[in-house]
Write a protein that holds these residues in place. Structure first.
Motif, PDB file in Angstrom:
ATOM      1  N   ILE A 199       0.837  -1.202   0.000  1.00  0.00           N
ATOM      2  CA  ILE A 199       0.000   0.000   0.000  1.00  0.00           C
ATOM      3  C   ILE A 199       0.869   1.247   0.000  1.00  0.00           C
ATOM      4  O   ILE A 199       0.594   2.207  -0.714  1.00  0.00           O
ATOM      5  CB  ILE A 199      -0.929  -0.002   1.227  1.00  0.00           C
ATOM      6  CG1 ILE A 199      -1.978  -1.086   1.061  1.00  0.00           C
ATOM      7  CG2 ILE A 199      -1.608   1.342   1.375  1.00  0.00           C
ATOM      8  CD1 ILE A 199      -1.549  -2.415   1.662  1.00  0.00           C
ATOM      9  N   PHE A 200       1.901   1.193   0.802  1.00  0.00           N
ATOM     10  CA  PHE A 200       2.828   2.311   0.867  1.00  0.00           C
ATOM     11  C   PHE A 200       3.485   2.520  -0.495  1.00  0.00           C
ATOM     12  O   PHE A 200       3.550   3.640  -1.018  1.00  0.00           O
ATOM     13  CB  PHE A 200       3.870   2.016   1.938  1.00  0.00           C
ATOM     14  CG  PHE A 200       4.745   3.167   2.274  1.00  0.00           C
ATOM     15  CD1 PHE A 200       4.344   4.464   2.037  1.00  0.00           C
ATOM     16  CD2 PHE A 200       5.990   2.947   2.851  1.00  0.00           C
ATOM     17  CE1 PHE A 200       5.170   5.524   2.354  1.00  0.00           C
ATOM     18  CE2 PHE A 200       6.814   3.999   3.164  1.00  0.00           C
ATOM     19  CZ  PHE A 200       6.406   5.290   2.911  1.00  0.00           C
ATOM     20  N   ARG A 201       3.917   1.439  -1.101  1.00  0.00           N
ATOM     21  CA  ARG A 201       4.535   1.535  -2.417  1.00  0.00           C
ATOM     22  C   ARG A 201       3.596   2.142  -3.442  1.00  0.00           C
ATOM     23  O   ARG A 201       3.993   2.999  -4.247  1.00  0.00           O
ATOM     24  CB  ARG A 201       4.943   0.138  -2.905  1.00  0.00           C
ATOM     25  CG  ARG A 201       6.261  -0.332  -2.402  1.00  0.00           C
ATOM     26  CD  ARG A 201       6.512  -1.775  -2.835  1.00  0.00           C
ATOM     27  NE  ARG A 201       7.220  -2.485  -1.793  1.00  0.00           N
ATOM     28  CZ  ARG A 201       8.549  -2.483  -1.679  1.00  0.00           C
ATOM     29  NH1 ARG A 201       9.273  -1.837  -2.547  1.00  0.00           N
ATOM     30  NH2 ARG A 201       9.127  -3.137  -0.696  1.00  0.00           N
ATOM     31  N   ALA A 218       1.082   4.039  -2.978  1.00  0.00           N
ATOM     32  CA  ALA A 218       0.857   5.459  -2.712  1.00  0.00           C
ATOM     33  C   ALA A 218       2.044   6.277  -3.211  1.00  0.00           C
ATOM     34  O   ALA A 218       1.879   7.372  -3.753  1.00  0.00           O
ATOM     35  CB  ALA A 218       0.647   5.685  -1.222  1.00  0.00           C
ATOM     36  N   LEU A 219       3.233   5.717  -3.062  1.00  0.00           N
ATOM     37  CA  LEU A 219       4.434   6.428  -3.503  1.00  0.00           C
ATOM     38  C   LEU A 219       4.466   6.600  -5.022  1.00  0.00           C
ATOM     39  O   LEU A 219       4.826   7.662  -5.531  1.00  0.00           O
ATOM     40  CB  LEU A 219       5.683   5.663  -3.057  1.00  0.00           C
ATOM     41  CG  LEU A 219       6.181   5.912  -1.646  1.00  0.00           C
ATOM     42  CD1 LEU A 219       7.271   4.928  -1.281  1.00  0.00           C
ATOM     43  CD2 LEU A 219       6.706   7.340  -1.516  1.00  0.00           C
ATOM     44  N   THR A 220       4.092   5.552  -5.740  1.00  0.00           N
ATOM     45  CA  THR A 220       4.200   5.630  -7.199  1.00  0.00           C
ATOM     46  C   THR A 220       3.263   6.677  -7.781  1.00  0.00           C
ATOM     47  O   THR A 220       3.446   7.098  -8.913  1.00  0.00           O
ATOM     48  CB  THR A 220       3.908   4.266  -7.858  1.00  0.00           C
ATOM     49  OG1 THR A 220       2.655   3.791  -7.372  1.00  0.00           O
ATOM     50  CG2 THR A 220       4.986   3.268  -7.529  1.00  0.00           C
ATOM     51  N   ASP A 221       2.289   7.101  -6.993  1.00  0.00           N
ATOM     52  CA  ASP A 221       1.388   8.128  -7.487  1.00  0.00           C
ATOM     53  C   ASP A 221       1.977   9.536  -7.369  1.00  0.00           C
ATOM     54  O   ASP A 221       1.441  10.482  -7.932  1.00  0.00           O
ATOM     55  CB  ASP A 221       0.064   8.093  -6.702  1.00  0.00           C
ATOM     56  CG  ASP A 221      -0.749   6.878  -7.079  1.00  0.00           C
ATOM     57  OD1 ASP A 221      -0.468   6.293  -8.142  1.00  0.00           O
ATOM     58  OD2 ASP A 221      -1.666   6.521  -6.323  1.00  0.00           O
ATOM     59  N   LEU A 222       3.074   9.647  -6.624  1.00  0.00           N
ATOM     60  CA  LEU A 222       3.665  10.976  -6.464  1.00  0.00           C
ATOM     61  C   LEU A 222       4.373  11.419  -7.755  1.00  0.00           C
ATOM     62  O   LEU A 222       4.747  10.587  -8.585  1.00  0.00           O
ATOM     63  CB  LEU A 222       4.686  10.959  -5.330  1.00  0.00           C
ATOM     64  CG  LEU A 222       4.149  10.795  -3.917  1.00  0.00           C
ATOM     65  CD1 LEU A 222       5.298  10.822  -2.911  1.00  0.00           C
ATOM     66  CD2 LEU A 222       3.148  11.881  -3.581  1.00  0.00           C
TER      67      LEU A 222
END
Lengths: 171, 171
Positions: free
Chosen positions: A120-122, A124-128
DNA sequence: CACGGATGTTTCGTGTACGAAATATTCGCG
DNA sequence: CGCGAATATTTCGTACACGAAACATCCGTG
């Protein structure tokens, strides 16, 4: 304890610490839930994906990878072996070493599972944006350097030497 | 399923996840070491400083504060009570509720201890420039929002990010 | 007033997680 | 060759950490 710093704590610091804790613990919790769908625990999911990616690993390199003590990993592997997910194989060249290898069942499961630990963290990061990512990594790396130097500079806990060279930075 | 990983994984993502895990676990470990100097565990240090700051708390509000389950906190308080650090006090108005209160010994200890939980992480943060702090907080908050929306089961108007897994939970 | 559901806490079983000590094996050095 | 230091793993004792179930108490509605 290190010379206590003046209490001019910036408001952002508390919020950042809170948020990091939230992100870490919540991602962990969600990963655990995902792992449970396959009858695994969080750490077991991590181990399976790691072995799938890297092949057989000795117990100590495995524990290094997942940042846990050997004794902790021994327990995790015990339970995974009990479930038939991995096998222990004594090294022939150095009989102190134990290699951990995925069983057939473990390999099958590894292929079924499409998510990474902390998925989930990953995601969320790729959306930055790319620049956000780069900046984030740069700042986090700075932080890590400071913590690392703290860890390594603290080997001797001989109290009474408050000159712990606190400013380290390189060009 | 030959391709095990989606190709959209940016290299920064892995590094960021690694670093966050490092920062969190290492800070936790160091805090644990600091707490040990006072004969405490990490969570016990957190509880003592929290009670010192906020006064008596019910067990459930305490567990909410430290992001742990009630059953976990019950155990922590059990051991702290055994050590004479806190006392349980049944509420008179609602006899289901238990308030946790620092004992004399607990208050004394709280005053002696000058460090906050995750102190190393905090002090590394305060060394950052103000703009770095602000940017960091801004990006982390973005991340948190995405994770929160995931937790709550709705990916409200996301940028078309496909969900990796399906979990069922109550609304 | 009673009763059924909601809320607060504890109990229980399992799985991490750590450090220190025990065990097993290898290696360095005389 | 042999012995002690170094390395790899396990064992042991303690402390989290979680979810489900048990328990206690409160509350709203009939």
């Amino acid at each position: 304890m290190a010379a206590s710093l003046p209490p001019d704590t910036k408001p952002e610091v508390d919020a950042i610490v809170e948020t990091i804790i939230y992100l870490y613990t919540e991602s962990r919790r969600l990963t655990k839930g995902l792992a449970a769908q396959f009858g695994l625990t969080g750490p077991q999911l991590t181990v399976i994906k790691l072995l799938q990616e890297l092949g057989d690993l000795s117990l100590s390199s495995l524990s290094e990878r997942i940042r846990a003590q050997n004794s902790t990993v021994t327990g995790i592997i015990d339970r995974m072996e009990r479930e038939g997910l991995v096998k222990r194989e004594r090294s022939t060249t150095d009989r102190r070493v134990v290699y951990i290898r995925l069983s057939e069942k473990g390999q099958k499961l590894a292929r079924e599972i499409q998510v990474e630990p902390m998925e989930i963290f990953r995601s969320a990061l790729t959306d930055l944006s790319q620049s956000d990512l780069e900046h984030l990594l740069r700042v986090l790396t700075k932080l890590q350097k400071r913590v690392v130097s703290h860890v390594e500079g603290r080997v001797s806990e001989a109290q009474g030497a408050p000159r712990a060279g606190e400013e380290e930075d390189k060009p």
